[in-house]
Scaffold this active site. Structure first.
Site, PDB file in Angstrom:
ATOM      1  N   THR A 150      42.392  41.283  22.537  1.00 30.50           N
ATOM      2  CA  THR A 150      43.045  40.925  21.409  1.00 30.50           C
ATOM      3  C   THR A 150      42.428  40.009  20.564  1.00 30.50           C
ATOM      4  O   THR A 150      41.767  39.059  20.688  1.00 30.50           O
ATOM      5  CB  THR A 150      44.337  40.049  22.062  1.00 30.50           C
ATOM      6  N   THR A 181      39.928  36.293  25.219  1.00 28.82           N
ATOM      7  CA  THR A 181      39.855  35.672  23.909  1.00 28.82           C
ATOM      8  C   THR A 181      40.822  34.608  23.698  1.00 28.82           C
ATOM      9  O   THR A 181      41.867  34.696  23.074  1.00 28.82           O
ATOM     10  CB  THR A 181      40.201  36.577  22.811  1.00 28.82           C
ATOM     11  N   CYS A 240      48.574  35.543  26.175  1.00 36.81           N
ATOM     12  CA  CYS A 240      48.659  36.549  25.379  1.00 36.81           C
ATOM     13  C   CYS A 240      49.714  35.946  24.129  1.00 36.81           C
ATOM     14  O   CYS A 240      49.312  35.310  22.926  1.00 36.81           O
ATOM     15  CB  CYS A 240      49.255  37.624  25.685  1.00 36.81           C
ATOM     16  N   ARG A 265      34.266  38.296  41.772  1.00 34.67           N
ATOM     17  CA  ARG A 265      35.183  39.227  41.284  1.00 34.67           C
ATOM     18  C   ARG A 265      34.667  40.685  41.816  1.00 34.67           C
ATOM     19  O   ARG A 265      35.495  41.471  42.514  1.00 34.67           O
ATOM     20  CB  ARG A 265      35.456  39.260  40.066  1.00 34.67           C
TER      21      ARG A 265
HETATM   22  N1  LIG Z   1      46.410  40.257  30.808  1.00 34.24           N
HETATM   23  C1  LIG Z   1      47.045  40.736  29.887  1.00 34.24           C
HETATM   24  O1  LIG Z   1      48.240  41.030  30.253  1.00 34.24           O
HETATM   25  C2  LIG Z   1      46.610  41.133  28.552  1.00 34.24           C
HETATM   26  C3  LIG Z   1      47.477  42.091  28.018  1.00 34.24           C
HETATM   27  C4  LIG Z   1      47.026  42.632  26.829  1.00 34.24           C
HETATM   28  C5  LIG Z   1      45.711  42.035  26.268  1.00 34.24           C
HETATM   29  N2  LIG Z   1      44.927  41.155  27.039  1.00 34.24           N
HETATM   30  C6  LIG Z   1      43.809  40.895  26.308  1.00 34.24           C
HETATM   31  O2  LIG Z   1      42.735  41.534  26.925  1.00 34.24           O
HETATM   32  C7  LIG Z   1      41.705  40.495  27.012  1.00 34.24           C
HETATM   33  C8  LIG Z   1      41.269  40.264  28.534  1.00 34.24           C
HETATM   34  O3  LIG Z   1      42.415  39.709  29.256  1.00 34.24           O
HETATM   35  P1  LIG Z   1      42.370  39.744  30.853  1.00 34.24           P
HETATM   36  O4  LIG Z   1      43.706  39.232  31.051  1.00 34.24           O
HETATM   37  O5  LIG Z   1      41.829  41.219  31.549  1.00 34.24           O
HETATM   38  O6  LIG Z   1      41.318  38.471  31.287  1.00 34.24           O
HETATM   39  P2  LIG Z   1      40.745  38.416  32.548  1.00 34.24           P
HETATM   40  O7  LIG Z   1      40.260  36.861  32.680  1.00 34.24           O
HETATM   41  O8  LIG Z   1      41.825  38.789  33.505  1.00 34.24           O
HETATM   42  O9  LIG Z   1      39.491  39.194  32.627  1.00 34.24           O
HETATM   43  C9  LIG Z   1      38.402  39.077  31.866  1.00 34.24           C
HETATM   44  C10 LIG Z   1      37.277  39.507  32.801  1.00 34.24           C
HETATM   45  O10 LIG Z   1      35.970  39.543  31.959  1.00 34.24           O
HETATM   46  C11 LIG Z   1      34.983  38.819  32.561  1.00 34.24           C
HETATM   47  N3  LIG Z   1      33.994  38.387  31.743  1.00 34.24           N
HETATM   48  C12 LIG Z   1      33.876  37.325  30.974  1.00 34.24           C
HETATM   49  N4  LIG Z   1      32.751  37.233  30.224  1.00 34.24           N
HETATM   50  C13 LIG Z   1      32.192  38.315  30.313  1.00 34.24           C
HETATM   51  C14 LIG Z   1      30.882  39.062  30.161  1.00 34.24           C
HETATM   52  N5  LIG Z   1      30.088  38.292  29.168  1.00 34.24           N
HETATM   53  N6  LIG Z   1      30.625  40.052  30.506  1.00 34.24           N
HETATM   54  C15 LIG Z   1      31.315  40.676  31.550  1.00 34.24           C
HETATM   55  N7  LIG Z   1      32.444  40.281  31.925  1.00 34.24           N
HETATM   56  C16 LIG Z   1      32.933  39.112  31.434  1.00 34.24           C
HETATM   57  C17 LIG Z   1      35.579  37.544  33.613  1.00 34.24           C
HETATM   58  O11 LIG Z   1      34.822  37.402  34.507  1.00 34.24           O
HETATM   59  C18 LIG Z   1      36.991  38.494  33.840  1.00 34.24           C
HETATM   60  O12 LIG Z   1      36.836  38.736  35.162  1.00 34.24           O
HETATM   61  C19 LIG Z   1      42.108  39.301  26.500  1.00 34.24           C
HETATM   62  O13 LIG Z   1      41.598  39.316  24.892  1.00 34.24           O
HETATM   63  C20 LIG Z   1      43.647  39.319  26.416  1.00 34.24           C
HETATM   64  O14 LIG Z   1      44.163  38.634  25.339  1.00 34.24           O
HETATM   65  C21 LIG Z   1      45.611  40.914  28.410  1.00 34.24           C
END
Ligand SMILES: NC(=O)c1ccc[n+]([C@@H]2O[C@H](COP(=O)([O-])OP(=O)(O)OC[C@H]3O[C@@H](n4cnc5c(N)ncnc54)[C@H](O)[C@@H]3O)[C@@H](O)[C@H]2O)c1
Length: 422
Positions: free
Chosen positions: A118, A81, A258, A36
């Site tokens: 979240t 999460t 989500c 990534r």
């Molecule tokens: N995608 C959405 O639309 C959305 C909207 C609102 C809230 N959320 C919340 O936001 C949070 C993240 O979701 P997302 O969709 O961005 O996830 P995602 O999987 O797109 O991105 C998460 C990133 O974190 C990285 N990661 C994992 N473990 C790690 C660590 N220990 N150190 C550093 N990087 C690490 C992963 O490699 C990944 O690139 C979740 O809790 C989700 O519920 C997501």
């Protein structure tokens, strides 16, 4: 304004945030996934949220190595999460990221650690905060402070973007809250809302999504009831919507990580407190059953004769490449279980990921054949542009066309086909 921010987890949520902040403060983006990081450094965001020119214009420092990040004044945690196989919150990733942050804290800077992932109420302070204290021996409130700001952006939504929406902020003290509000206030014209406490902000996020899940479940149930009355749910909704206080939700497959996940976070905390939620969780079963209902309906429409089916769209919603928890995969497996030969097409999904996640092959040559049934499961823009010719060319004579989300205008529906939506 603080000088340096490290965003931990630069995915769907973290990248747009890091990009927006980078025009105001020094930003480091830390992600455990080297691929990534390399892709982003090369100017490619596979989530499709940030275009190459915006990425190139953002003065971002990206790395997969915590040791390369200089001590920061603010850490923002934006990692997944999910839930486990028993629908319980799986905080493993969040805790791993928390430990990474703990290892980077310079107490002389008294950094603010903001969680955006979240979570259910209590996770930021009682689980993550305590974890940091336990492994570092630092004193919360003196050596580091906690804050929480839920993320509301919606992948693929070009209207409610991070620079326009109201950002809910919360922190463990009024002084920290001022700093967090100033940070987010700099990147959004929508303003910030100061929640009364960290737990209130955590709860606000999970109930926003639980509410949406329940409302869609209601529509899904109504769609099933109306179908038995031989009524179109869309006709009924069009009429009902003329009432000023009717809520304009629609039936559909609820996937992603989500809406279909967060009600379980709320359920978990409620159960810990001795309350068994009924309404919060009732919608889950209805929504999770929709893909099978659609498959079964198509099967009976085809007189229970197995045939060739083309499923258009595999991602969890339109115009995004995100495959996580896509209910289309359930639809495909149910159709296959009925004996149909199913071909899957998606212009946005990564074929390797589709195979890894669902064991499904995305067929790039899917448009070279004709099918007994075509299911427009995810109405990506690419399908709707030129829809008329496309759908007609894919259907065999006497075929069935399923427009799951009622996305195709009447004039674009393939003629002489048996068509239905939801
Ligand atoms: N995608 C959405 O639309 C959305 C909207 C609102 C809230 N959320 C919340 O936001 C949070 C993240 O979701 P997302 O969709 O961005 O996830 P995602 O999987 O797109 O991105 C998460 C990133 O974190 C990285 N990661 C994992 N473990 C790690 C660590 N220990 N150190 C550093 N990087 C690490 C992963 O490699 C990944 O690139 C979740 O809790 C989700 O519920 C997501």
């Amino acid at each position: 304004m603080h000088k340096r921010v490290t965003v931990v987890g630069i995915g769907y949520v973290g990248l747009p945030l890091a990009v927006a902040l980078s025009h105001h403060v020094e930003v480091w983006g830390l992600d455990i996934d080297q691929r990534r990081v390399d892709e982003l450094k090369a100017g490619h965001d596979r989530t499709g949220e940030i275009e190459p020119d915006r990425l190139a214009a953002a003065p971002l420092n990206l790395t997969a190595q915590p040791a390369e990040c200089p001590p920061s004044d603010i850490y923002i945690v934006t990692v997944p999460t999910p839930i486990d196989g028993d629908n319980r919150p799986d905080l493993t990733i969040l805790l791993a990221a928390t430990r990474t942050v703990a290892g980077m804290i310079d107490p002389a800077r008294r950094p603010i650690i903001i969680y955006e992932s979240t979570v259910y109420p209590g996770v930021t302070e009682e689980i993550c905060g305590n974890e940091i204290v336990t492994i570092t021996g630092l004193v919360r409130g003196r050596d580091f402070v906690l804050a929480y700001s839920p993320e509301r952006i919606n992948p693929g939504d070009r209207e409610h973007t991070i620079d326009k929406i109201i950002k809910v902020v919360s922190a463990e003290s009024p002084e920290v809250l001022d700093e967090v509000a100033a940070l987010y206030g700099a990147i959004t014209t929508g303003g910030v809302y100061r929640a009364s406490s960290i737990k209130a902000a955590e709860a606000a996020k999970v109930i926003e999504n639980a509410q949406r899940d329940i409302n869609i479940a209601f529509m899904n149930e109504i769609a099933q009831i109306l179908e038995r009355m031989d009524l179109s749910v869309w006709d009924v909704l069009a009429a009902a919507r003329t009432k000023w206080n009717f809520l304009p939700f629609q039936p559909g497959l609820v996937g992603g990580h989500c809406i279909g996940v967060d009600p379980y976070y709320l359920q978990h905390r409620a159960q810990e407190l001795g309350y068994e939620p009924r309404v919060v969780i009732a919608g889950r079963a209805v929504n999770d059953g929709m893909a099978h209902w659609v498959a079964d309906k198509l099967h009976s429409q085809r007189s229970e004769k197995a045939g060739r089916v083309l499923v258009l769209g595999l991602t969890f919603k339109e115009n995004v490449p995100d495959l996580r928890n896509s209910k289309v995969a359930d639809l495909v497996s149910r159709l296959a279980a009925h004996g149909h030969i199913v071909t899957v097409h998606d212009p946005l999904a990564d074929p390797g990921e589709a195979f890894h996640e669902w064991g499904l092959t995305i067929d790039p040559d899917a448009f070279d054949a004709r099918y007994d049934s075509v299911v427009l499961a995810v109405p990506h823009r690419a399908y709707l542009d030129g829809a008329e010719d496309l759908f007609a060319s894919l259907l065999a004579p006497g075929g069935t066309f399923v427009d799951l989300k009622n996305a195709v205008e009447d004039r674009s529906m393939p003629r002489q086909a048996d068509t239905w939506s939801m």
